[in-house]
Write an enzyme that holds these catalytic residues in place. Structure first.
Site, PDB file in Angstrom:
ATOM      1  N   HIS A  47       0.819  -1.217   0.000  1.00 56.88           N
ATOM      2  CA  HIS A  47       0.000   0.000   0.000  1.00 56.88           C
ATOM      3  C   HIS A  47       0.854   1.269   0.000  1.00 56.88           C
ATOM      4  CE1 HIS A  47      -3.739  -2.259   0.623  1.00 56.88           C
ATOM      5  NE2 HIS A  47      -3.058  -2.984   1.496  1.00 56.88           N
ATOM      6  N   TYR A  71       0.193  -4.668  11.569  1.00 59.91           N
ATOM      7  CA  TYR A  71      -0.009  -3.290  11.146  1.00 59.91           C
ATOM      8  C   TYR A  71       0.580  -2.301  12.145  1.00 59.91           C
ATOM      9  CZ  TYR A  71      -2.752  -4.280   6.996  1.00 59.91           C
ATOM     10  OH  TYR A  71      -3.129  -4.673   5.742  1.00 59.91           O
ATOM     11  N   ASN A  92     -10.237  -3.370   1.787  1.00 55.33           N
ATOM     12  CA  ASN A  92      -9.920  -3.213   0.366  1.00 55.33           C
ATOM     13  C   ASN A  92     -11.192  -2.898  -0.413  1.00 55.33           C
ATOM     14  OD1 ASN A  92      -7.086  -3.827   0.432  1.00 55.33           O
ATOM     15  ND2 ASN A  92      -7.594  -5.988   0.666  1.00 55.33           N
TER      16      ASN A  92
END
Length: 484
Positions: A54, A337, A127
């Site tokens: 990303h 993350y 997404n």
């Protein structure tokens, strides 16, 4: 008159920003030119590591407004009443490309929303597709390696991509979506968004339900052909970024309706697909969409680096009333993350303005690089304590859930990777099927080994015989007899 004088980073006025201090007209530059040294040293450090995935993205500010009462399902404060508005920031992105890659490549799009609620920040990190390629986080590094560059040639490697997919049949559903017309959105405004994973909502009484998030674009879904996408990539690789910025700048504010599917907790044990498997969807006939609210994007960032590049999201950024599920991919993301942001942006990334909660943050986390607030001041710095420091509120614990079994490396019980991919193929009209087949054949032709192609053809055939046969014919191969 406004004071607009140029200063150094330590606030001293700069007398000359055009000429270095040198020993005479032609003499070497002097080490004493501290302004020059500071400029060059800072310039050398202007780039933080780009995101592993990303990396290329665009963002915008906006708000979320509740349009339907869902308080019987969740105690989340920002969803507590119709008409309640919560500020938010969103970041759209491609997945595999680098920071300077083209916007119009065939790739899933990241769809990450940060809600600045009164009870802390809440992130929905998904997404533009409702499913993903894999369903266990232990496979994620290997999968992403196949999407990146070959370590010898530094080129994208179709052999690695299709070898991995052919050996990972759970990817078939997402591969079918990616290779369809939906694989290249016309703009970031003209695509849906999904939380993808299953989450748990818990209400004030402690009752829970499983849920899935769906953001439906009010602009309508629009896609572009590979030929148009390639032309735009060559002429304006930042097309999607530019389109989003210009739309908001001229007051054409993009909007999405947020819906959820709601599943009773007990249905998870009997549903025909594992509801925690992120490679599968829940039928909307079984669990219809329920409206929650409306997201509107109405303000562009003032500075790309400070807001879009330094924005950090994680599905583990939760608020009371939202809990996680046993989804193995989600469980891995809860760690990965936050950890990626600690590496890329720093231990105090949550304190940056774009990530900082709008309510007061009180904890015992101290120090770390680039700590730029008062670092907790002189207050008590440990817990438990006898000095009135912040303490936990048991009513905000995540909801309990039963667990059982033997600790072991185990997969999912359900391994039907073909029904939903086949259903999707059969939902397409002939034009859409032709595009899908053409896109897959074009992507697989560079694969050097026929055994990889044949293994993947078997997956397509198991999903739908016509699907597999057309791919095989396009590649000049025959469907293996063993699968017929």
């Amino acid at each position: 008159m406004t004071n607009n004088r140029l200063t150094t980073s330590w606030g001293a006025p700069v007398g000359d920003n055009q000429n270095s201090i040198t020993a005479g007209d032609r003499g070497p530059t002097l080490l004493q030119d501290v302004h020059l040294l500071e400029k060059l040293a800072h310039f050398n450090r202007e780039r933080v590591p780009e995101r592993v995935v990303h990396a290329k993205g665009a963002g915008a500010h906006g708000y979320f407004e509740v349009t339907n009462d869902v308080s019987k399902y969740t105690k989340a404060n920002f969803l507590s009443e119709v008409g309640k508005r919560t500020p938010l920031f969103i970041r759209f992105s491609t997945v595999a490309g680098e920071l300077g890659s083209a916007d119009t490549v065939r790739d899933p799009r990241g769809f990450a929303v940060k809600f600045y609620t009164e009870e802390g920040n809440y992130d929905i990190v998904g997404n533009n597709t409702p499913v993903f390629f894999i369903r266990d986080a232990i496979k994620f590094p290997d999968f992403i390696h196949t999407q990146k560059r070959d370590p010898q040639t530094h080129l994208k490697n179709p052999n690695a991509i299709w070898d991995f997919w052919s050996l990972s049949p759970e990817a078939l559903h997402q591969v079918t979506i990616l290779m369809s017309d939906r694989g290249i959105p016309a703009t970031l405004r003209h695509m849906h968004g999904f939380g993808s994973h299953t989450f748990k909502w818990t209400n004030a009484e402690g009752d829970g339900v499983w849920i899935k998030y769906h953001f439906k674009t009010e602009q309508g879904v629009k896609n572009i052909s590979p030929e148009v996408a390639a032309k735009i990539a060559g002429e304006n690789p930042d097309y999607h970024t530019e389109d989003l910025f210009n739309a908001i700048e001229k007051g054409d504010f993009p909007a999405w309706k947020l819906y959820v599917q709601i599943m009773p907790l007990e249905d998870a044990d009997t549903y025909r697909f594992d509801p925690f498997d992120v490679t599968k969807v829940w039928s909307q006939k079984d669990y219809p969409l329920i409206e929650v609210g409306r997201m509107v994007l109405d303000r562009n960032p003032e500075n790309y680096f400070a807001e879009v590049e330094q924005a950090t999201f994680s599905p583990g950024t939760l608020v009371p009333g939202v809990d996680v599920s046993p989804d193995k991919m989600l469980q891995g993301r809860l760690f990965a993350y936050h950890d990626a942001h600690r590496y890329r942006v720093g231990a105090n990334h949550q304190a940056l303005p774009i990530n900082r909660a709008r309510n007061e943050v009180k904890n015992y986390q101290r120090d770390g690089q680039m700590r730029f607030d008062d670092n907790g001041g002189k207050s008590v710095y440990y817990e438990p304590n006898s000095f009135g420091g912040p303490s936990e509120t048991p009513e905000h614990k995540q909801a309990a859930f039963p667990v059982s079994g033997v600790a072991d490396s185990v997969g999912y019980d359900h391994n039907d990777h073909y029904t939903q991919a086949g259903d999707l193929y059969r939902l397409m009209n002939e034009e859409q099927r032709a595009h899908l087949v053409s896109n897959i054949v074009g992507a697989m032709k560079p694969v050097e080994r026929d055994d990889i192609k044949l293994r993947q053809i078997q997956h397509f055939y198991k999903a739908d015989p016509e699907y597999g046969t057309r791919i095989a014919e396009g590649l000049g191969l025959a469907v293996p007899e063993s699968v017929k």
